[in-house]
Design a protein around this motif. Structure first.
Motif, PDB file in Angstrom:
ATOM      1  N   LEU A 172       0.842  -1.187   0.000  1.00 53.68           N
ATOM      2  CA  LEU A 172       0.000   0.000   0.000  1.00 53.68           C
ATOM      3  C   LEU A 172       0.878   1.237   0.000  1.00 53.68           C
ATOM      4  CD1 LEU A 172      -2.752   1.531   0.517  1.00 53.68           C
ATOM      5  CD2 LEU A 172      -2.301   1.182   2.945  1.00 53.68           C
ATOM      6  N   THR A 173       0.562   2.182  -0.869  1.00 53.19           N
ATOM      7  CA  THR A 173       1.164   3.510  -0.826  1.00 53.19           C
ATOM      8  C   THR A 173       0.013   4.459  -0.583  1.00 53.19           C
ATOM      9  OG1 THR A 173       2.880   2.876  -2.400  1.00 53.19           O
ATOM     10  CG2 THR A 173       2.519   5.231  -2.077  1.00 53.19           C
ATOM     11  N   THR A 180       3.732  -2.462   3.911  1.00 48.47           N
ATOM     12  CA  THR A 180       3.474  -3.868   3.633  1.00 48.47           C
ATOM     13  C   THR A 180       2.479  -4.335   4.680  1.00 48.47           C
ATOM     14  OG1 THR A 180       5.727  -4.159   2.813  1.00 48.47           O
ATOM     15  CG2 THR A 180       4.507  -6.158   3.395  1.00 48.47           C
ATOM     16  N   ILE A 181       1.371  -4.908   4.228  1.00 45.46           N
ATOM     17  CA  ILE A 181       0.319  -5.355   5.140  1.00 45.46           C
ATOM     18  C   ILE A 181      -0.052  -6.804   4.851  1.00 45.46           C
ATOM     19  CG2 ILE A 181      -0.681  -3.082   5.598  1.00 45.46           C
ATOM     20  CD1 ILE A 181      -2.686  -3.534   3.440  1.00 45.46           C
ATOM     21  N   ALA A 182      -0.667  -7.429   5.840  1.00 44.53           N
ATOM     22  CA  ALA A 182      -1.172  -8.799   5.691  1.00 44.53           C
ATOM     23  C   ALA A 182      -2.596  -8.827   6.216  1.00 44.53           C
ATOM     24  CB  ALA A 182      -0.303  -9.786   6.453  1.00 44.53           C
ATOM     25  N   ASP A 183      -3.369  -9.769   5.726  1.00 45.82           N
ATOM     26  CA  ASP A 183      -4.762  -9.866   6.162  1.00 45.82           C
ATOM     27  C   ASP A 183      -4.955 -10.851   7.317  1.00 45.82           C
ATOM     28  OD1 ASP A 183      -4.480 -12.247   4.809  1.00 45.82           O
ATOM     29  OD2 ASP A 183      -6.065 -11.869   3.354  1.00 45.82           O
ATOM     30  N   GLU A 184      -3.869 -11.162   8.015  1.00 43.63           N
ATOM     31  CA  GLU A 184      -3.944 -11.979   9.223  1.00 43.63           C
ATOM     32  C   GLU A 184      -3.022 -11.402  10.280  1.00 43.63           C
ATOM     33  OE1 GLU A 184      -3.626 -16.240   9.150  1.00 43.63           O
ATOM     34  OE2 GLU A 184      -4.558 -16.342   7.169  1.00 43.63           O
ATOM     35  N   ASN A 185      -3.435 -11.517  11.526  1.00 45.59           N
ATOM     36  CA  ASN A 185      -2.620 -11.106  12.659  1.00 45.59           C
ATOM     37  C   ASN A 185      -1.334 -11.939  12.647  1.00 45.59           C
ATOM     38  OD1 ASN A 185      -1.543 -10.433  15.160  1.00 45.59           O
ATOM     39  ND2 ASN A 185      -3.300 -11.144  16.324  1.00 45.59           N
ATOM     40  N   GLN A 186      -0.195 -11.296  12.682  1.00 45.56           N
ATOM     41  CA  GLN A 186       1.080 -12.000  12.624  1.00 45.56           C
ATOM     42  C   GLN A 186       1.500 -12.576  13.975  1.00 45.56           C
ATOM     43  OE1 GLN A 186       2.655 -12.347   9.401  1.00 45.56           O
ATOM     44  NE2 GLN A 186       0.542 -11.721   9.089  1.00 45.56           N
ATOM     45  N   ALA A 187       0.869 -12.113  15.028  1.00 45.03           N
ATOM     46  CA  ALA A 187       1.209 -12.582  16.373  1.00 45.03           C
ATOM     47  C   ALA A 187       0.306 -13.745  16.779  1.00 45.03           C
ATOM     48  CB  ALA A 187       1.056 -11.441  17.372  1.00 45.03           C
ATOM     49  N   ASP A 188       0.748 -14.483  17.771  1.00 42.87           N
ATOM     50  CA  ASP A 188      -0.037 -15.606  18.288  1.00 42.87           C
ATOM     51  C   ASP A 188      -0.904 -15.181  19.469  1.00 42.87           C
ATOM     52  OD1 ASP A 188       1.041 -17.375  16.425  1.00 42.87           O
ATOM     53  OD2 ASP A 188       2.764 -17.806  17.705  1.00 42.87           O
TER      54      ASP A 188
END
Length: 131
Positions: free
Chosen positions: A31-32, A95-103
């Protein structure tokens, strides 16, 4: 000698087969955009993990399915970004993701902002740079 070669071959195959290939959970997007609203900074992460929603006017977005002109994304532990990092009207590459990267889950006081974007999933910031 054949046993040694066989054992080494099995080790190599199992190492390749069970190694982790991608450390990013979910789909990843670029994303910009420009920050369009005031940022609500949270308490520092410590015993609790805090995040905040930041809204952007989209300049360029790699998710061709999204048709909106603006979007909200979640910055986790926003205090990790240098002082003065978040500025209204400045351009960022994210830079993004559609899931939480943490547990674990996050406390996001302004999470209600995401409701107006009607996203299928929340978008989590992995990396952000100010231009």
């Amino acid at each position: 000698m054949k046993k040694i070669i066989f054992i080494l071959t099995l080790i190599c195959i199992s190492t390749i087969g069970f190694s982790q290939t991608d450390s990013i959970k979910g789909n990843q997007f670029e994303l910009t955009g420009k920050i369009i609203n005031e940022i609500s900074l949270t308490p520092h992460c410590g015993n609790f993990a805090f995040g905040t929603v930041v809204e952007f006017e989209i300049i360029e977005f790699s998710d061709s399915n999204y048709k909106g002109s603006s979007i909200g994304v979640i910055f986790t532990c926003p205090e990790f970004y240098k002082s003065g990092f978040f500025e209204i009207g400045k351009t960022y590459t994210i830079t993004i993701a559609d899931e939480n990267q943490a547990d674990f889950s996050w406390i996001i006081p302004n999470e209600y902002i995401l409701n107006k974007y009607k996203l299928d999933k929340k978008l989590w910031v992995i990396e952000a740079n100010k231009k």
